[in-house]
Design a protein around this motif. Structure first.
Motif, PDB file in Angstrom:
ATOM      1  N   PRO A  93       0.882  -1.147   0.178  1.00 23.12           N
ATOM      2  CA  PRO A  93      -0.025   0.156  -0.161  1.00 23.12           C
ATOM      3  C   PRO A  93       0.958   1.306   0.074  1.00 23.12           C
ATOM      4  O   PRO A  93       1.901   1.388   0.679  1.00 23.12           O
ATOM      5  CB  PRO A  93      -0.700  -0.219   1.390  1.00 23.12           C
ATOM      6  N   THR A  94       0.390   2.464  -0.593  1.00 21.21           N
ATOM      7  CA  THR A  94       1.097   3.749  -0.680  1.00 21.21           C
ATOM      8  C   THR A  94       0.059   4.757  -0.352  1.00 21.21           C
ATOM      9  O   THR A  94      -0.972   4.546   0.331  1.00 21.21           O
ATOM     10  CB  THR A  94       1.571   3.982  -2.160  1.00 21.21           C
ATOM     11  N   ASP A  95       0.743   5.818   0.022  1.00 13.46           N
ATOM     12  CA  ASP A  95       0.032   7.144   0.376  1.00 13.46           C
ATOM     13  C   ASP A  95      -0.703   6.792   1.757  1.00 13.46           C
ATOM     14  O   ASP A  95      -1.651   7.418   1.922  1.00 13.46           O
ATOM     15  CB  ASP A  95      -0.887   7.663  -0.730  1.00 13.46           C
ATOM     16  N   TYR A 139      -6.033   5.771   6.037  1.00 13.23           N
ATOM     17  CA  TYR A 139      -6.471   5.829   4.509  1.00 13.23           C
ATOM     18  C   TYR A 139      -5.169   5.554   3.573  1.00 13.23           C
ATOM     19  O   TYR A 139      -3.968   5.512   4.089  1.00 13.23           O
ATOM     20  CB  TYR A 139      -6.404   7.357   3.868  1.00 13.23           C
ATOM     21  N   TRP A 140      -5.239   4.620   2.566  1.00 15.05           N
ATOM     22  CA  TRP A 140      -4.051   4.419   1.860  1.00 15.05           C
ATOM     23  C   TRP A 140      -4.495   4.074   0.220  1.00 15.05           C
ATOM     24  O   TRP A 140      -5.546   4.171   0.043  1.00 15.05           O
ATOM     25  CB  TRP A 140      -3.558   2.892   2.468  1.00 15.05           C
ATOM     26  N   THR A 141      -3.458   3.930  -0.473  1.00 12.46           N
ATOM     27  CA  THR A 141      -3.866   3.468  -1.882  1.00 12.46           C
ATOM     28  C   THR A 141      -3.178   2.137  -2.189  1.00 12.46           C
ATOM     29  O   THR A 141      -2.128   1.848  -1.794  1.00 12.46           O
ATOM     30  CB  THR A 141      -3.218   4.327  -2.913  1.00 12.46           C
ATOM     31  N   SER A 142      -4.114   1.169  -2.848  1.00 17.61           N
ATOM     32  CA  SER A 142      -3.741  -0.146  -3.190  1.00 17.61           C
ATOM     33  C   SER A 142      -4.540  -0.647  -4.247  1.00 17.61           C
ATOM     34  O   SER A 142      -5.748  -0.615  -4.170  1.00 17.61           O
ATOM     35  CB  SER A 142      -3.694  -0.885  -2.037  1.00 17.61           C
ATOM     36  N   ALA A 143      -4.080  -1.357  -5.203  1.00 20.21           N
ATOM     37  CA  ALA A 143      -4.729  -2.179  -6.064  1.00 20.21           C
ATOM     38  C   ALA A 143      -5.362  -3.551  -5.620  1.00 20.21           C
ATOM     39  O   ALA A 143      -6.174  -4.038  -6.145  1.00 20.21           O
ATOM     40  CB  ALA A 143      -4.012  -2.541  -7.528  1.00 20.21           C
ATOM     41  N   ASP A 144      -4.688  -3.850  -4.559  1.00 12.06           N
ATOM     42  CA  ASP A 144      -5.115  -5.090  -3.684  1.00 12.06           C
ATOM     43  C   ASP A 144      -5.739  -4.836  -2.551  1.00 12.06           C
ATOM     44  O   ASP A 144      -5.833  -3.888  -1.907  1.00 12.06           O
ATOM     45  CB  ASP A 144      -4.023  -6.087  -3.575  1.00 12.06           C
ATOM     46  N   PRO A 145      -6.759  -5.969  -2.086  1.00 10.54           N
ATOM     47  CA  PRO A 145      -7.325  -5.948  -0.597  1.00 10.54           C
ATOM     48  C   PRO A 145      -6.030  -5.580   0.273  1.00 10.54           C
ATOM     49  O   PRO A 145      -4.971  -5.950   0.223  1.00 10.54           O
ATOM     50  CB  PRO A 145      -8.137  -7.051  -0.623  1.00 10.54           C
ATOM     51  N   LEU A 197      -0.650  -2.034   7.555  1.00 12.00           N
ATOM     52  CA  LEU A 197      -1.325  -2.338   6.600  1.00 12.00           C
ATOM     53  C   LEU A 197      -0.483  -3.389   5.771  1.00 12.00           C
ATOM     54  O   LEU A 197       0.624  -3.106   5.323  1.00 12.00           O
ATOM     55  CB  LEU A 197      -1.388  -1.181   5.669  1.00 12.00           C
ATOM     56  N   ARG A 198      -1.374  -4.808   5.678  1.00 14.31           N
ATOM     57  CA  ARG A 198      -0.591  -6.008   5.049  1.00 14.31           C
ATOM     58  C   ARG A 198      -1.326  -6.277   3.745  1.00 14.31           C
ATOM     59  O   ARG A 198      -2.552  -6.351   3.499  1.00 14.31           O
ATOM     60  CB  ARG A 198      -0.902  -6.993   6.029  1.00 14.31           C
ATOM     61  N   ASP A 199      -0.525  -6.464   2.854  1.00  9.52           N
ATOM     62  CA  ASP A 199      -0.939  -7.009   1.701  1.00  9.52           C
ATOM     63  C   ASP A 199      -0.937  -8.668   1.757  1.00  9.52           C
ATOM     64  O   ASP A 199       0.051  -9.175   1.790  1.00  9.52           O
ATOM     65  CB  ASP A 199      -0.013  -6.806   0.405  1.00  9.52           C
ATOM     66  N   VAL A 258       2.207   2.990   9.686  1.00  9.85           N
ATOM     67  CA  VAL A 258       1.764   4.354   9.656  1.00  9.85           C
ATOM     68  C   VAL A 258       1.299   4.886  11.057  1.00  9.85           C
ATOM     69  O   VAL A 258       0.678   3.728  11.675  1.00  9.85           O
ATOM     70  CB  VAL A 258       0.975   4.738   8.447  1.00  9.85           C
ATOM     71  N   ALA A 259       1.399   6.092  11.360  1.00 13.11           N
ATOM     72  CA  ALA A 259       0.511   6.526  12.717  1.00 13.11           C
ATOM     73  C   ALA A 259       0.085   8.108  12.269  1.00 13.11           C
ATOM     74  O   ALA A 259       0.184   8.516  11.223  1.00 13.11           O
ATOM     75  CB  ALA A 259       1.584   6.441  13.669  1.00 13.11           C
ATOM     76  N   GLU A 260      -0.474   8.287  13.383  1.00 16.52           N
ATOM     77  CA  GLU A 260      -1.005   9.785  13.336  1.00 16.52           C
ATOM     78  C   GLU A 260       0.190  10.676  13.414  1.00 16.52           C
ATOM     79  O   GLU A 260       0.761  10.404  14.457  1.00 16.52           O
ATOM     80  CB  GLU A 260      -2.215   9.897  14.473  1.00 16.52           C
ATOM     81  N   ARG A 261       0.379  11.818  12.638  1.00 15.06           N
ATOM     82  CA  ARG A 261       1.492  12.473  12.954  1.00 15.06           C
ATOM     83  C   ARG A 261       1.315  13.407  13.966  1.00 15.06           C
ATOM     84  O   ARG A 261       2.415  13.318  14.928  1.00 15.06           O
ATOM     85  CB  ARG A 261       1.884  13.319  11.388  1.00 15.06           C
TER      86      ARG A 261
END
Length: 302
Positions: A25-27, A41-47, A88-90, A99-102
């Motif tokens: 996952p990105t972003d 939130y994230w961007t990924s083509a996969d679940p 976040l695991r593919d 990732v965490a809350e900044r």
């Protein structure tokens, strides 16, 4: 085309498809809305499988599954007093993005932020839960102090002047504290913003030595602060990221905003004479720090 060539082409295409499917996952971001609800939130083509842990270095076995095979790029996270870290695991590749809350959501704190997640050289990222930047902390509530204790900080490096530290002593306790004495009058606020920022690393050399020495020792999570948590801490953050080979975009994101930017510094500059008068009028202003922290005061010029 011979049959052998077709077989080789098929293998290459299959390998390329596998690499595409294995993309993590990105972003990824974690954000909190005005009502206190927290979302990933994230961007990924996969679940994506979404896990939450209460430690930055936690593995999947000690994390809690929040959402399995999520395909909409967002998930609602449980809220509580403890800081959460999201994994976040593919499921196809097993790759995990953390990732965490900044922003650490303090009731009466200023700009207390985790600088984890920024991209650095070699395709790596700054570890979450290790390096924090902040504004001054003289007004922390008891709940704020509990949240900060949960970060398990080992070092606090105060970039502020002698006058600022007397006017607004920190309420963070149980953390080794370091400061280098200098006068606020040595800061040149008559120069242009660009010239001020260029001169700042030279003026803060003793403090930056302390900061980088602590990072190199790897003592554990640390925080460094100034008054607003923007100018001096922004310069220090940009230098840390630069030393790790961060691209320009990351350094810009960490650097202080322009003073004439409406989203930048507050109207009352904490280092201005007006702010001095305001701080002097607060109850308890001017008292020396009470010794709750292990204080290591270093004289100027050393």
């Amino acid at each position: 085309m011979t049959r052998l060539k077709l077989e080789i082409l098929s293998l290459v295409l299959a390998a390329l498809s596998a690499n595409v499917a294995a993309a993590p996952p990105t972003d990824a971001t974690v954000e909190r809305n005005a009502s206190g609800a927290v979302f990933a939130y994230w961007t990924s083509a996969d679940p994506v499988d979404v896990f939450v842990a209460d430690r930055a270095d936690a593995g999947l076995k000690s994390a809690t599954l929040v959402s399995r095979a999520d395909t909409d790029g967002s998930a609602t996270l449980p809220t509580g007093d403890k800081r959460s870290y999201v994994l976040l695991r593919d499921p196809r590749s097993g790759q995990v993005v953390r990732v965490a809350e900044r922003l650490v959501p303090l009731e009466r704190g200023s700009n207390f932020r985790d600088i984890g997640g920024y991209a650095v050289a070699g395709g790596r990222h700054v570890r979450w839960g290790l390096i924090y930047r902040s504004g001054a902390t003289p007004m922390l509530s008891e709940r704020d102090r509990e949240q900060i204790r949960a970060l398990v900080l080992t070092e606090m490096i105060d970039l502020r002047s002698d006058e600022e530290r007397v006017l607004a002593p920190s309420r963070i306790d149980g953390v080794h504290y370091s400061a280098v004495g200098y006068s606020m009058t040595s800061l040149n606020f008559t120069a242009s913003v660009t010239d001020s920022y260029r001169a700042m690393p030279l003026g803060l050399r003793p403090q930056l030595r302390l900061l980088f020495a602590s990072l190199l020792r790897g003592d554990g999570p640390l925080v460094y602060n100034c008054s607003a948590g923007q100018d001096r801490t922004g310069i220090a953050t940009a230098l840390i990221l630069s030393a790790r080979g961060a691209p320009g975009a990351a350094r810009v994101a960490a650097a202080p905003p322009p003073r004439d930017d409406p989203g930048g510094l507050p109207p009352l500059d904490p280092l201005s004479p007006a702010a001095e008068r305001d701080a002097a009028d607060r109850p308890g202003a001017g008292r020396e720090q009470s010794g709750r922290c292990a204080v290591r005061e270093i004289p100027a010029g050393r």
